[in-house]
Design an enzyme around this catalytic site. Sequence first.
Site, short mmCIF file in Angstrom:
data_model
loop_
_atom_site.label_atom_id
_atom_site.label_comp_id
_atom_site.label_asym_id
_atom_site.label_seq_id
_atom_site.Cartn_x
_atom_site.Cartn_y
_atom_site.Cartn_z
N ASP A 1 5.01 44.38 -60.36
CA ASP A 1 3.88 45.19 -59.86
C ASP A 1 4.35 45.94 -58.61
O ASP A 1 5.36 45.58 -58.00
CB ASP A 1 2.67 44.30 -59.51
N CYS B 1 0.82 46.15 -63.82
CA CYS B 1 0.34 47.26 -62.99
C CYS B 1 -0.07 48.39 -63.94
O CYS B 1 0.75 48.85 -64.74
CB CYS B 1 1.48 47.71 -62.09
N ASN B 2 -1.32 48.81 -63.86
CA ASN B 2 -1.79 49.89 -64.73
C ASN B 2 -1.05 51.19 -64.43
O ASN B 2 -0.73 51.96 -65.34
CB ASN B 2 -3.28 50.12 -64.53
N THR B 3 -0.81 51.42 -63.16
CA THR B 3 -0.19 52.68 -62.74
C THR B 3 1.25 52.78 -63.26
O THR B 3 1.63 53.80 -63.85
CB THR B 3 -0.20 52.76 -61.19
N CYS C 1 -7.09 48.32 -62.20
CA CYS C 1 -5.90 48.19 -61.35
C CYS C 1 -5.79 46.70 -61.08
O CYS C 1 -6.82 46.04 -60.81
CB CYS C 1 -6.10 48.96 -60.04
N HIS D 1 -4.82 45.03 -58.68
CA HIS D 1 -5.23 44.58 -57.35
C HIS D 1 -6.75 44.29 -57.29
O HIS D 1 -7.19 43.52 -56.45
CB HIS D 1 -4.92 45.64 -56.29
N1 DGL Z 1 -1.61 47.08 -59.25
C1 DGL Z 1 -1.40 48.48 -59.42
C2 DGL Z 1 -2.23 48.96 -60.63
O1 DGL Z 1 -2.59 48.13 -61.44
C3 DGL Z 1 -1.65 49.17 -58.12
C4 DGL Z 1 -1.18 50.56 -58.08
C5 DGL Z 1 -0.78 51.06 -56.72
O2 DGL Z 1 0.16 50.51 -56.14
O3 DGL Z 1 -1.39 52.04 -56.28
O4 DGL Z 1 -2.50 50.12 -60.83
#
Ligand code: DGL
Length: 251
Positions: free
Chosen positions: A9, A72-74, A181, A183
């Site tokens: 992540d 991590c979705n991003t 996300c 987080h």
């Molecule tokens: N945990 C990441 C997600 O799921 C956070 C993305 C980031 O660092 O902006 O998107």
Amino acid sequence: MNDLIGFFDSGVGGISVLHAARRLMPNEHFLFYGDNKNAPYGPRSLEEIRALSAAGIGKLLERGVKAVVIACNTATSAYAEIIRAERRDLPIVGMEPALKPAHFARHGGQVIVLATDTTLRLEKFERLMSLYGRDVIPVVGEGLVELVEGGKAASPEAEVRLAALLMPYMDRQIDAIVLGCTHYPFLRAPIQRLFPDAQLFDGLEGTAQRLKYLLDERDLRSDDSPGSVEYMSSGGDEAVALMKRLMESLD
Ligand code: DGL
């Protein structure tokens, strides 16, 4: 097959996914790498996110992991297809906002999808929206990753930030909120307080089940008991201490 399962992540968010996987498969040995030094990824360019994801996942591959979870979705939206094409031999599990179950949980109201700017603007989400996008309100969770990374998930600052982001929708019928996300599950309680009647969807269990399915399919499950978790971070000891605290907070 007692090799490690790698989790990646941008920071501590993926701990929420790791927690779900660990509960489902307590005999496995997990290696978590968080790129805390470079979080948040959301506001970065696609090229930057791809380069950082390649470097972070590279650290897991160096350790000979038997599977990778992009927790991590991003990073999934930006990089999963690339790494999957490069490593067809390896089970790779990604994340996507749990819009499908949220869509089916509607009963006349709307669905809020809270995610990073990058997740909401890339093709993967566009595809999801074309299928389940009716009555959906996408909201960029600006500032939320920073709060969780700063150890402030349960703080007055987090309450204030969430209220500012979500206040415009509080007079509507919101049936479901997608925590898009990894987080954001750490902000579940204050989000639920703002929308007590909404059902929250985080996709954590589904991701853990997908990992289990892929391991079973390839006969890669560990028979060791008990399993273990090793934490690594580009952010040093302080970030690792936060990962451990967040893991315990979910127990
Ligand atoms: N945990 C990441 C997600 O799921 C956070 C993305 C980031 O660092 O902006 O998107």
